[in-house]
Design a protein around this motif. Structure first.
Motif, mmCIF file in Angstrom:
data_model
loop_
_atom_site.group_PDB
_atom_site.id
_atom_site.type_symbol
_atom_site.label_atom_id
_atom_site.label_comp_id
_atom_site.label_asym_id
_atom_site.label_seq_id
_atom_site.Cartn_x
_atom_site.Cartn_y
_atom_site.Cartn_z
ATOM 1 N N GLY A 8 0.813 -1.210 0.000
ATOM 2 C CA GLY A 8 0.000 0.000 0.000
ATOM 3 C C GLY A 8 0.846 1.258 0.000
ATOM 4 N N PHE A 9 1.909 1.267 0.781
ATOM 5 C CA PHE A 9 2.808 2.421 0.805
ATOM 6 C C PHE A 9 3.483 2.608 -0.556
ATOM 7 C CE2 PHE A 9 3.445 1.729 5.611
ATOM 8 C CZ PHE A 9 2.401 2.577 5.903
ATOM 9 N N ARG A 10 3.912 1.505 -1.154
ATOM 10 C CA ARG A 10 4.546 1.599 -2.476
ATOM 11 C C ARG A 10 3.572 2.148 -3.509
ATOM 12 N NH1 ARG A 10 8.701 -3.059 -4.198
ATOM 13 N NH2 ARG A 10 8.487 -1.798 -6.053
ATOM 14 N N ALA A 11 2.332 1.688 -3.478
ATOM 15 C CA ALA A 11 1.325 2.170 -4.433
ATOM 16 C C ALA A 11 1.056 3.662 -4.205
ATOM 17 C CB ALA A 11 0.043 1.359 -4.306
ATOM 18 N N ALA A 12 0.993 4.088 -2.945
ATOM 19 C CA ALA A 12 0.741 5.488 -2.630
ATOM 20 C C ALA A 12 1.867 6.393 -3.120
ATOM 21 C CB ALA A 12 0.546 5.655 -1.124
ATOM 22 N N CYS A 13 3.072 5.854 -3.172
ATOM 23 C CA CYS A 13 4.229 6.633 -3.624
ATOM 24 C C CYS A 13 4.466 6.515 -5.130
ATOM 25 C CB CYS A 13 5.487 6.175 -2.889
ATOM 26 S SG CYS A 13 5.452 6.561 -1.144
ATOM 27 N N GLY A 14 3.616 5.777 -5.819
ATOM 28 C CA GLY A 14 3.777 5.611 -7.259
ATOM 29 C C GLY A 14 4.820 4.586 -7.646
ATOM 30 N N ASN A 15 5.182 3.716 -6.739
ATOM 31 C CA ASN A 15 6.194 2.684 -6.992
ATOM 32 C C ASN A 15 5.558 1.313 -6.774
ATOM 33 O OD1 ASN A 15 8.613 1.397 -7.439
ATOM 34 N ND2 ASN A 15 9.368 1.716 -5.362
ATOM 35 N N ARG A 16 4.535 1.013 -7.581
ATOM 36 C CA ARG A 16 3.792 -0.232 -7.399
ATOM 37 C C ARG A 16 4.652 -1.453 -7.717
ATOM 38 N NH1 ARG A 16 -1.697 0.316 -10.487
ATOM 39 N NH2 ARG A 16 -0.231 0.222 -12.194
ATOM 40 N N VAL A 17 4.357 -2.554 -7.060
ATOM 41 C CA VAL A 17 5.085 -3.813 -7.247
ATOM 42 C C VAL A 17 4.719 -4.389 -8.616
ATOM 43 C CG1 VAL A 17 5.412 -6.158 -6.406
ATOM 44 C CG2 VAL A 17 5.120 -4.279 -4.777
ATOM 45 N N PRO A 18 5.716 -4.647 -9.480
ATOM 46 C CA PRO A 18 5.412 -5.199 -10.809
ATOM 47 C C PRO A 18 5.110 -6.699 -10.749
ATOM 48 C CG PRO A 18 7.767 -4.825 -10.585
ATOM 49 C CD PRO A 18 7.124 -4.322 -9.324
ATOM 50 N N VAL A 19 4.105 -7.094 -11.515
ATOM 51 C CA VAL A 19 3.684 -8.487 -11.628
ATOM 52 C C VAL A 19 3.450 -8.767 -13.112
ATOM 53 C CG1 VAL A 19 1.856 -10.130 -11.077
ATOM 54 C CG2 VAL A 19 2.598 -8.488 -9.362
ATOM 55 N N THR A 20 3.870 -9.927 -13.588
ATOM 56 C CA THR A 20 3.670 -10.286 -14.984
ATOM 57 C C THR A 20 2.679 -11.433 -15.087
ATOM 58 O OG1 THR A 20 5.940 -9.637 -15.479
ATOM 59 C CG2 THR A 20 4.818 -10.997 -17.109
ATOM 60 N N LEU A 21 1.685 -11.255 -15.933
ATOM 61 C CA LEU A 21 0.717 -12.304 -16.204
ATOM 62 C C LEU A 21 0.818 -12.658 -17.686
ATOM 63 C CD1 LEU A 21 -1.935 -13.800 -14.955
ATOM 64 C CD2 LEU A 21 -3.001 -12.373 -16.692
ATOM 65 N N THR A 22 1.008 -13.925 -17.975
ATOM 66 C CA THR A 22 1.077 -14.390 -19.353
ATOM 67 C C THR A 22 -0.138 -15.254 -19.624
ATOM 68 O OG1 THR A 22 3.490 -14.421 -19.169
ATOM 69 C CG2 THR A 22 2.521 -15.539 -21.066
ATOM 70 N N ARG A 23 -0.925 -14.856 -20.615
ATOM 71 C CA ARG A 23 -2.123 -15.607 -21.007
ATOM 72 C C ARG A 23 -1.783 -16.550 -22.145
ATOM 73 N NH1 ARG A 23 -7.245 -14.037 -19.526
ATOM 74 N NH2 ARG A 23 -7.320 -12.155 -18.274
#
Length: 87
Positions: A8-23
């Motif tokens: 939540g803190f990372r998202a608030a600071c604009g540094n969201r956790v990257p996640v990759t989804l491959t379909r």
């Protein structure tokens, strides 16, 4: 739930956790870079299967229907989900 707070803190600071989804045609592959909070981990353990080994908590395979159910919970954590489509 320190992981939830940190995300939540990372998202608030604009540094969201990257996640990759491959379909793929019949399944999706979720590649995480951090461990999720307990509630989201339990969702994945219940409805998806680990990609590399039974102890793998960072890469998951699941059906597209399961992903549609889990996706809103991961978005609410503030994760930056990048989707790639193959097949």
């Amino acid at each position: 739930e320190h992981r939830r707070l940190l995300m939540g803190f990372r998202a608030a600071c604009g540094n969201r956790v990257p996640v990759t989804l491959t379909r793929y045609k019949e399944h999706v592959h979720l590649a995480l870079r951090v461990y999720l909070p307990l509630r989201e981990t339990v969702l994945l353990e219940s409805y998806a299967w680990p990609s590399n080994s039974i102890a793998d908590r960072l890469e998951w395979d699941m059906s597209p229907d399961v992903w549609d159910y889990i996706k809103p919970q991961l978005i609410s954590l503030g994760l930056d989900i990048t989707e790639e489509v193959y097949g």
